[in-house]
Design an enzyme around this catalytic site. Structure first.
Site, PDB file in Angstrom:
ATOM      1  N   HIS A 255       1.272  -0.737  -0.622  1.00  0.00           N
ATOM      2  CA  HIS A 255       0.142  -0.254  -0.221  1.00  0.00           C
ATOM      3  C   HIS A 255       0.693   1.679  -0.010  1.00  0.00           C
ATOM      4  CE1 HIS A 255      -3.990   1.860   0.855  1.00  0.00           C
ATOM      5  NE2 HIS A 255      -3.565   2.864   0.815  1.00  0.00           N
TER       6      HIS A 255
ATOM      7  N   CYS B 190      -3.024   2.453 -22.602  1.00  0.00           N
ATOM      8  CA  CYS B 190      -3.722   4.010 -21.716  1.00  0.00           C
ATOM      9  C   CYS B 190      -4.624   3.482 -20.663  1.00  0.00           C
ATOM     10  CB  CYS B 190      -5.009   3.721 -22.740  1.00  0.00           C
ATOM     11  SG  CYS B 190      -6.243   3.012 -22.923  1.00  0.00           S
TER      12      CYS B 190
END
Lengths: 547, 90
Positions: free
Chosen positions: A191, A489
């Site tokens: 994280h 993308c």
């Protein structure tokens, strides 16, 4: 307590590049109640002190909620403050103090009652136990005169050092105050690493000895090499920050096409969603648009937009392109964002339902109208227009879409790769389409079976996951074999650390938000194609040290 | 005692944002209010912990009760919050 004469160096894994130096602030531990319980002389005074400390905890959280600039943080802080203000904590506190417990112990006992209640309910409710614990720890720390737990609050910028960071710790992390992150545990997909990259903070994880650094010591953190120099002089720290500021300024003014240091071209493109986005293409000197999302035309309306209406809008976007390429994604809607005119039924699992190109199974007219409008705007402007379909799973779907596009006079038709099936069969898709574009966010979601909105599953959704990179490589290799371009993308394309890896896997273009272009351009300019390939092998766990 | 029976409109139930919004709205009212789920015991509607502990899910019926001047208006305001879905991701 003695400062060493020369700096010592700790080594960890650099997960977010950049150099930063400054004083260390240590993450506060949760306070524990002393074994020896003091005797109580005035029971009602203890109860009053406990309630007053809860109120101060609430006030402090509310103040932070009012001043935070971090999206979503105010809501989390306010909800936690609301717990500290909860009047139903007061009765159990009073009965605990009446039984002879001091204030801090009474808070602990009162919180425990509700903890058990919420844990029993399970699921969503049990998740709130973390907020309740936070309120308890802050209030007890105040009552016992111990340091506040959690991310330290300082008026001046600092380097945050912790054993590890939990999502709850980082939601309120203020990027203005924190210069860099160093944790003793964690890894490239932890994280901490994900957060640091999203905030653009230098970060080093898996750094043994990090928590032995003293509060206030001056350290220099290199988020690229993973080196942490402890005990640097104030002059050295200032010099490091000056260098970094210079590098950032140079990046901000960078221009030109994307290429590696040995000249291998990688097109740098933008993700846009409206006319305003089209204008930024020239501003950041991008080579075009790699993802034009067209949903905004369709949302919040009762009827589908007419072909004429669409032509007018596409024309104005295409005009802003000049001779740059623009890749248009056809309508990507689903049952999670239903469009009234499509008469979509509620679905128990919208992410796996009728979305993307699948909508055209029920309402082909919406797709053919859009393609016709795109073709007319292309003819009117002479722009270089490529079209691609979202959520393609099979070669048959790819062929169907490509045939429709070409029938309207659009020569370049492609498919998004968001479903693992499309990746596995990329070569078959490429028999029908001219290019592929990988949407890493959805591809990660479908590869890991992890909802992309779930903060708890951020580690599974990390674009560094080798399984995701395997699919990227598979798709890129199919593109190379067919002599057709394969771009990325998704969010991954915007990461300066991941971009060289993607290029090493064979990706030919990267499409990102305007703010990311300069950093990615700079990152590519510092590595050769061979180095990109080496980085890619390492990311896949196939490259050895010393190879 | 004025009361309203309301069906929970939020997709996640009276949890997280909807629960916080609920307590915020209740706390802004001039009268005390209780909430219960079905035939359960009424609890203080200003208590976020008690409201969470109801475990009221989407589609559950909850009963709001209040007394005194302004009770009707207060109940209307709070009932609206319970009936709405605040988690539309669009």
């Amino acid at each position: 307590m003695t400062a060493p004469d020369t700096p010592r160096t700790l080594h960890g894994i650099g997960v977010s590049p950049g150099l930063a130096a400054g004083p260390v602030a240590l993450m506060g531990d949760a306070p524990s109640l002393p074994v020896e319980r003091p005797a109580v002389t005035n029971q009602s005074a203890e109860a009053d002190a406990a309630v007053a400390a809860l109120t101060v905890t609430a006030e402090q959280l509310e103040r932070r909620a009012a001043t935070t600039a971090i999206p979503g943080a105010a809501e989390v802080l306010e909800a936690t403050a609301m717990i500290a203000r909860d009047p139903s904590l007061h009765d159990p506190i009073r009965s605990a103090t009446a039984g002879g417990l001091p204030a801090a112990w009474a808070v602990d006992r009162a919180v425990d009652e509700f903890r058990a209640l919420l844990l029993d309910l399970g699921g969503y409710m049990a998740e709130r136990v973390g907020d309740l614990d936070d309120v308890r720890d802050r209030t007890i720390a105040r009552l016992l005169g111990k340091p506040m737990p959690g991310v330290p609050e300082r008026d001046t910028p600092f380097i945050l050092v912790a054993d590890d960071l939990a999502p709850a710790d980082t939601v309120t992390l203020d990027a203005e105050r924190v210069l860099a992150l160093v944790t003793a545990r964690g890894g490239p997909t932890s994280h901490t690493a994900i957060l640091a990259r999203s905030l653009g903070l230098p970060a080093v994880v898996a750094c043994p000895g990090a928590t032995s650094i003293g509060e206030g010591e001056l350290v220099e953190v290199d988020g690229a090499t993973g080196q942490v120099r402890v005990g640097v002089s104030a002059d050295e720290a200032a010099e490091a920050n000056r260098q970094e500021a210079g590098r950032r300024a140079a990046r901000a003014s960078s221009r030109g096409p994307g290429r590696t240091s040995d000249g291998h071209p990688v097109a740098l493109l933008l993700n846009i969603g409206d006319e305003a986005g089209a204008a930024s293409v020239a501003a950041v000197d991008a080579e075009g648009v790699g993802l034009f999302r067209t949903e905004f035309l369709y949302l919040d309306r009762k009827d589908a937009p007419s072909v004429d209406e669409q032509v007018a809008l596409y024309t104005s976007v295409f005009e802003a392109m000049g001779d740059r390429r623009i890749v248009v994604r056809t309508l990507d809607a689903g049952a999670d964002k239903p469009l009234p005119f499509l008469d979509q039924k509620g679905e128990p699992n919208p992410a796996l339902g009728v979305r993307g190109l699948r909508i055209a199974r029920r309402a082909p007219q919406v797709l053919t109208d859009q393609l016709a409008a795109l073709a007319r705007a292309q003819q009117a402007t002479g722009a270089v227009v490529w079209v691609m379909a979202p959520m393609v799973s099979t070669a048959a779907e790819a062929q169907w879409f490509a045939d429709l596009a070409r029938a309207e006079g659009l020569p370049m038709a492609g498919a998004m790769v968001e479903v693992p099936a499309a990746s596995l069969r990329a070569a078959d898709l490429l028999e029908h389409v001219d290019f592929l574009s990988i949407g890493t966010n959805d591809l990660a979601q479908y590869t890991m079976a992890a909802d992309r909105m779930s903060g708890d599953l951020a580690d599974l959704l990390d674009p560094w996951q080798p399984a995701l990179l395997d699919l990227v490589r598979m798709t890129a290799e199919a593109g190379a074999a067919a002599g057709k371009p394969v771009g990325v993308c998704g969010e991954a394309a915007a990461s300066p650390t991941l971009a060289p890896v993607l290029v090493g896997l064979g990706i030919t273009s990267l499409s990102m938000s305007a703010s990311a272009v300069a950093d990615v351009r700079e990152a590519l300019a510092t590595v050769t194609l061979a180095e990109c390939r080496d980085l890619a092998l390492r990311a896949l766990g196939e490259g050895g040290d010393g190879s | 005692m004025a009361q309203r029976e309301v069906i929970v409109g939020s997709r996640v139930g009276l949890h997280a944002r909807p629960a916080a919004l609920f307590v915020k709205t209740v706390s802004a009212q001039p009268v005390k209010m209780t909430i219960r789920k079905g035939d359960g015991a009424p609890v203080d509607a200003r208590s976020i912990l008690r409201v969470l502990a109801l475990g009221a899910k989407h589609g559950d019926t909850v009963v709001l009760e209040a007394d005194g001047e302004g009770a009707e208006e207060a109940l209307d305001a709070v009932a609206t919050v319970v009936a709405e879905d605040h988690d539309d991701p669009a």
